[in-house]
Design an enzyme around this catalytic site. Structure first.
Site, PDB file in Angstrom:
ATOM      1  N   ASP A 209      21.988  45.645  22.006  1.00  0.00           N
ATOM      2  CA  ASP A 209      20.559  45.825  22.249  1.00  0.00           C
ATOM      3  C   ASP A 209      20.042  44.786  23.233  1.00  0.00           C
ATOM      4  O   ASP A 209      20.333  43.586  23.098  1.00  0.00           O
ATOM      5  CB  ASP A 209      19.769  45.679  20.944  1.00  0.00           C
ATOM      6  CG  ASP A 209      19.949  46.862  20.007  1.00  0.00           C
ATOM      7  OD1 ASP A 209      20.527  47.881  20.432  1.00  0.00           O
ATOM      8  OD2 ASP A 209      19.511  46.760  18.845  1.00  0.00           O
TER       9      ASP A 209
ATOM     10  N   GLY B 153      22.409  49.077  17.247  1.00  0.00           N
ATOM     11  CA  GLY B 153      22.914  50.415  16.974  1.00  0.00           C
ATOM     12  C   GLY B 153      22.539  50.778  15.551  1.00  0.00           C
ATOM     13  O   GLY B 153      22.800  50.010  14.612  1.00  0.00           O
TER      14      GLY B 153
ATOM     15  N   ASN C 171      23.391  48.587  12.276  1.00  0.00           N
ATOM     16  CA  ASN C 171      22.274  47.887  11.633  1.00  0.00           C
ATOM     17  C   ASN C 171      22.218  48.182  10.139  1.00  0.00           C
ATOM     18  O   ASN C 171      22.051  47.276   9.312  1.00  0.00           O
ATOM     19  CB  ASN C 171      20.946  48.319  12.263  1.00  0.00           C
ATOM     20  CG  ASN C 171      20.785  47.859  13.692  1.00  0.00           C
ATOM     21  OD1 ASN C 171      21.462  46.946  14.156  1.00  0.00           O
ATOM     22  ND2 ASN C 171      19.878  48.501  14.406  1.00  0.00           N
TER      23      ASN C 171
ATOM     24  N   GLN D 153       6.679  50.748  21.243  1.00  0.00           N
ATOM     25  CA  GLN D 153       8.010  50.592  21.816  1.00  0.00           C
ATOM     26  C   GLN D 153       8.397  51.777  22.690  1.00  0.00           C
ATOM     27  O   GLN D 153       8.010  52.918  22.422  1.00  0.00           O
ATOM     28  CB  GLN D 153       9.065  50.448  20.712  1.00  0.00           C
ATOM     29  CG  GLN D 153       9.074  49.106  20.017  1.00  0.00           C
ATOM     30  CD  GLN D 153      10.250  48.956  19.076  1.00  0.00           C
ATOM     31  OE1 GLN D 153      10.798  49.932  18.570  1.00  0.00           O
ATOM     32  NE2 GLN D 153      10.656  47.722  18.831  1.00  0.00           N
TER      33      GLN D 153
ATOM     34  N   THR E 117      12.195  53.058  24.367  1.00  0.00           N
ATOM     35  CA  THR E 117      13.628  52.768  24.342  1.00  0.00           C
ATOM     36  C   THR E 117      14.370  53.646  25.348  1.00  0.00           C
ATOM     37  O   THR E 117      14.137  54.854  25.425  1.00  0.00           O
ATOM     38  CB  THR E 117      14.206  53.010  22.934  1.00  0.00           C
ATOM     39  OG1 THR E 117      13.531  52.172  21.995  1.00  0.00           O
ATOM     40  CG2 THR E 117      15.700  52.694  22.901  1.00  0.00           C
TER      41      THR E 117
ATOM     42  N   PHE F 245      18.345  54.560  26.240  1.00  0.00           N
ATOM     43  CA  PHE F 245      19.629  54.437  25.544  1.00  0.00           C
ATOM     44  C   PHE F 245      20.767  54.995  26.387  1.00  0.00           C
ATOM     45  O   PHE F 245      20.716  56.133  26.840  1.00  0.00           O
ATOM     46  CB  PHE F 245      19.575  55.177  24.202  1.00  0.00           C
ATOM     47  CG  PHE F 245      20.724  54.860  23.285  1.00  0.00           C
ATOM     48  CD1 PHE F 245      20.749  53.670  22.573  1.00  0.00           C
ATOM     49  CD2 PHE F 245      21.781  55.730  23.138  1.00  0.00           C
ATOM     50  CE1 PHE F 245      21.806  53.356  21.731  1.00  0.00           C
ATOM     51  CE2 PHE F 245      22.851  55.433  22.301  1.00  0.00           C
ATOM     52  CZ  PHE F 245      22.860  54.242  21.592  1.00  0.00           C
TER      53      PHE F 245
ATOM     54  N   GLN G 127      15.687  58.855  16.763  1.00  0.00           N
ATOM     55  CA  GLN G 127      15.250  59.107  18.132  1.00  0.00           C
ATOM     56  C   GLN G 127      16.116  60.114  18.876  1.00  0.00           C
ATOM     57  O   GLN G 127      15.665  60.705  19.858  1.00  0.00           O
ATOM     58  CB  GLN G 127      15.186  57.790  18.909  1.00  0.00           C
ATOM     59  CG  GLN G 127      14.109  56.842  18.391  1.00  0.00           C
ATOM     60  CD  GLN G 127      14.059  55.531  19.147  1.00  0.00           C
ATOM     61  OE1 GLN G 127      15.044  55.100  19.735  1.00  0.00           O
ATOM     62  NE2 GLN G 127      12.902  54.888  19.132  1.00  0.00           N
TER      63      GLN G 127
ATOM     64  N   GLY H 156       2.923  51.941   5.248  1.00  0.00           N
ATOM     65  CA  GLY H 156       3.923  52.091   4.200  1.00  0.00           C
ATOM     66  C   GLY H 156       4.756  53.346   4.360  1.00  0.00           C
ATOM     67  O   GLY H 156       5.114  53.738   5.469  1.00  0.00           O
TER      68      GLY H 156
ATOM     69  N   ASP I  62      15.822  50.721   9.867  1.00  0.00           N
ATOM     70  CA  ASP I  62      17.222  50.679   9.419  1.00  0.00           C
ATOM     71  C   ASP I  62      17.353  49.841   8.156  1.00  0.00           C
ATOM     72  O   ASP I  62      18.095  50.191   7.228  1.00  0.00           O
ATOM     73  CB  ASP I  62      18.112  50.101  10.523  1.00  0.00           C
ATOM     74  CG  ASP I  62      18.139  50.974  11.773  1.00  0.00           C
ATOM     75  OD1 ASP I  62      18.015  52.205  11.642  1.00  0.00           O
ATOM     76  OD2 ASP I  62      18.285  50.419  12.874  1.00  0.00           O
TER      77      ASP I  62
END
Length: 304
Positions: free
Chosen positions: A14, A40, A44, A106, A108, A110, A155, A211, A242
């Site tokens: 990461d 990953g 994780n 965020q 990402t 990948f 994702q 939550g 994770d």
């Protein structure tokens, strides 16, 4: 129920970038923090399970840089069973570029690397498997042969097709999703959320700072329970989901009721956000319990 948890999905490096605000098209933005961490989704979860004292094996494709990066040594230091890894020497580890802004939003990017070969690989037999986001065809095959399936579409859900997704859902005992992904699950599968509730015993939908919600279906008897988030000073939200799933699964293996499993998940996740990196601040079971009793009844975990 099997004591060992098999975790399938990505093992990656990461690159965590922190910015004030996301850059738009044809724009640039200064990066205030740039960290390189082990990550990953599957790795994780596996590390978090091992830290909590669970027996876990990692089923994941890795490339030629697995040892040179120090990742093998890192995973072995937690006692994770690596005997079922796929070593693809012509490939490299997956890479994730995670950009977080000042509002904790965020983006990402990948690079699949070795994980791009997942569709071609045959999954091994597993009794209790947690399938983290990965290739839908691999997960489809795994869902057929595992005795008990926990599924986190994550994702990579945007790459799934209806037929393999529905096969996975038909074989799923526990479905994890955040509030955005669950909408995508219904769109791709063509099933309503109520139809998912009718066929899956446990559905857990996480809602960030609000939550999570536990949906139980015990032989047609349905129950909905809201689980509060456990507050923590956030340095980086990456990996909290994770850790939540790892806390839930270890608690389930120990025999905890689903609601308590969710509470343990919330507590475990609260540790991860306090430091940068998905695997840098994971608690052991004792440390998790010490924080647990600050938010939930101590009697919940007296037997565990």
């Amino acid at each position: 129920m099997s004591r060992k948890i098999s975790v399938t999905g990505h093992t990656s490096i990461d690159y965590l970038l922190t910015v004030e605000s996301m850059a738009g098209p044809d724009q640039s933005a200064p990066v205030f923090v740039c960290e390189t961490q082990y990550g990953g989704g599957a790795a994780n979860v596996a590390v978090a399970i091992a830290r909590l004292g669970g027996d876990v094996e990692l089923i994941s494709p890795v490339g030629r840089d697995f040892e040179s990066s120090g990742y093998r040594f890192w995973l072995e230091s937690f006692g994770i069973d690596l005997s079922k890894l796929y070593h693809l020497e012509g490939e490299t580890l997956s890479k994730a570029f995670v950009i977080t802004d000042s509002l904790s939003s965020q983006t990402t990017y990948f690079y699949w690397g070795a994980a791009a070969k997942l569709a071609e690989l045959a999954p091994p037999k597993a009794e209790f498997v947690h399938m983290v986001t990965a290739d839908c065809r691999f997960n489809e095959k795994m869902s057929h042969i595992a005795d008990f399936v926990s599924f986190d579409p994550g994702q990579d859900l945007v790459t799934y097709q209806r037929e393999p997704l529905n096969t996975i859902l038909e074989n799923t005992n526990i479905l994890f999703s955040n509030r955005h992904e669950i909408q995508k699950v219904t769109e791709i599968s063509g099933k309503t959320f109520e139809e998912l509730r009718n066929s899956i015993g446990l559905i857990i939908v996480t809602c960030d700072k609000e939550g999570s919600v536990l949906y139980e279906n015990n032989g047609g008897e349905k129950k909905e329970t809201k689980i509060p988030a456990v507050w923590a000073e956030s340095a980086d939200p990456t990996g909290a989901g994770d850790a939540y799933k790892a806390g839930f699964l270890v608690s389930l293996i120990k025999g905890c009721p689903p609601e308590i499993c969710c509470r343990v998940g919330s507590v475990t996740a609260s540790f991860v956000v306090e430091k940068i990196g998905c695997q840098t601040n994971l608690p052991d079971w004792k440390r998790m319990k010490e924080r647990y009793v600050q938010y939930f009844p101590a009697s919940d975990l007296e037997r565990f």
